[in-house]
Scaffold this active site. Structure first.
Site, PDB file in Angstrom:
ATOM      1  N   ASP A 125       0.863  -1.181   0.000  1.00  0.00           N
ATOM      2  CA  ASP A 125       0.000   0.000   0.000  1.00  0.00           C
ATOM      3  C   ASP A 125       0.897   1.227   0.000  1.00  0.00           C
ATOM      4  O   ASP A 125       1.752   1.376   0.872  1.00  0.00           O
ATOM      5  CB  ASP A 125      -0.891  -0.009   1.249  1.00  0.00           C
ATOM      6  CG  ASP A 125      -1.995   1.030   1.181  1.00  0.00           C
ATOM      7  OD1 ASP A 125      -1.972   1.874   0.262  1.00  0.00           O
ATOM      8  OD2 ASP A 125      -2.872   1.009   2.056  1.00  0.00           O
TER       9      ASP A 125
ATOM     10  N   ASP B  98      -3.335   2.285  -5.709  1.00  0.00           N
ATOM     11  CA  ASP B  98      -2.050   2.309  -4.999  1.00  0.00           C
ATOM     12  C   ASP B  98      -1.888   1.137  -4.046  1.00  0.00           C
ATOM     13  O   ASP B  98      -1.050   1.170  -3.153  1.00  0.00           O
ATOM     14  CB  ASP B  98      -1.922   3.616  -4.211  1.00  0.00           C
ATOM     15  CG  ASP B  98      -2.914   3.701  -3.057  1.00  0.00           C
ATOM     16  OD1 ASP B  98      -4.029   3.160  -3.187  1.00  0.00           O
ATOM     17  OD2 ASP B  98      -2.580   4.309  -2.023  1.00  0.00           O
ATOM     18  N   GLU B  99      -2.641   0.095  -4.261  1.00  0.00           N
ATOM     19  CA  GLU B  99      -2.656  -1.011  -3.298  1.00  0.00           C
ATOM     20  C   GLU B  99      -2.855  -2.323  -4.021  1.00  0.00           C
ATOM     21  O   GLU B  99      -3.523  -2.395  -5.062  1.00  0.00           O
ATOM     22  CB  GLU B  99      -3.796  -0.778  -2.302  1.00  0.00           C
ATOM     23  CG  GLU B  99      -3.911  -1.781  -1.189  1.00  0.00           C
ATOM     24  CD  GLU B  99      -5.066  -1.473  -0.252  1.00  0.00           C
ATOM     25  OE1 GLU B  99      -5.270  -2.243   0.708  1.00  0.00           O
ATOM     26  OE2 GLU B  99      -5.778  -0.471  -0.486  1.00  0.00           O
TER      27      GLU B  99
END
Length: 244
Positions: free
Chosen positions: A112, A202-203
């Site tokens: 993350d 983003d993860e």
């Protein structure tokens, strides 16, 4: 901040406590926030009072409280006269059997990016690095760590965030830029697992078992390498939420 003893703020009761937690939103466990958010939550309630949001959350809180009471009543009726110890023993046996069948040979990593939107903004404007700022107008998408110290977090209305942090800088979102950086970060992650499961811009979840075997790396060494590669190629920081 408003003093905790301010008589204008809600008096803590079992009902109002649950409402305060609801008004605080789902992002109360974000990194960088104070562990004790009692005062922050009261300020949020004070600022929200009288708004449609407040009344809607108050209605939902009441409905949920009634639903929980009904469920607890049904539970009490269902277990009346039941030998719970015997059932617990059976469940423990089932858990032991399931544990014995678990495949622990695979290494799964949850990655993350660190305050992604805010980090991209700092990348483009380094002067923001030490300032409390948030991204998103109307509703906050993310907040810098300086802003989180005041209780500002994602999902929060801007006017509430401004009450918590009067010096807060509110920036417009630059989604094209976030998407550009997301593509760069994800391409790096896919070097370690081409079939990674993305959980957002983003993860993601990566199975790094094969990569570790092919490069003779431990899971910890692989993760450290991945983080360094992300930083070297994007100047953004990332952190690993968990290894399993």
């Amino acid at each position: 901040m408003t003093d905790m003893a301010d008589p204008s703020l809600p008096t803590p009761t079992p009902d109002s406590d649950s409402l305060l937690r609801r008004l605080a939103g789902p992002s109360v466990n974000k990194a960088g926030l104070a562990k004790d958010q009692t005062e922050i939550n009261r300020i949020i309630a004070e600022v929200s009072k009288g708004s449609k949001f407040y009344e809607n959350e108050k209605r939902k809180d009441k409905e949920l409280t009634l639903r929980i009471e009904r469920i607890l009543k049904l539970r009490d009726e269902a277990i009346k006269g039941v030998d719970l110890r015997k059932i617990e023993q059976q469940v423990d046996k089932m858990i032991t059997q399931l544990e014995a069948k678990r495949d622990l040979s695979q290494v799964i990593v949850h990655v993350d990016m660190d305050a992604f939107f805010a980090s991209v903004e700092v990348l483009d404007d380094p002067s923001l690095a030490s300032k409390p700022f948030a991204v998103g107008q109307g509703v906050i998408s993310t907040a810098s760590y300086e802003a989180r110290k005041f209780g500002v977090r994602s999902g929060m209305a801007t006017f509430v965030a401004k009450k918590l942090c009067p010096d807060l800088l509110v920036l417009p979102s630059h989604f094209d830029r976030y998407s550009e950086m997301s593509n760069k970060v994800m391409s790096i992650f896919r070097r370690y697992d081409p079939t990674m499961c993305a959980a957002g811009c983003d993860e993601g979840y990566l199975n790094i078992t094969r990569y570790c075997e092919e490069h003779n790396l431990s899971a910890e060494e692989c993760v450290a390498q991945m983080r360094q590669t992300v930083y070297d190629e994007t100047r953004l920081s990332s952190f690993v939420c968990g290894l399993s």
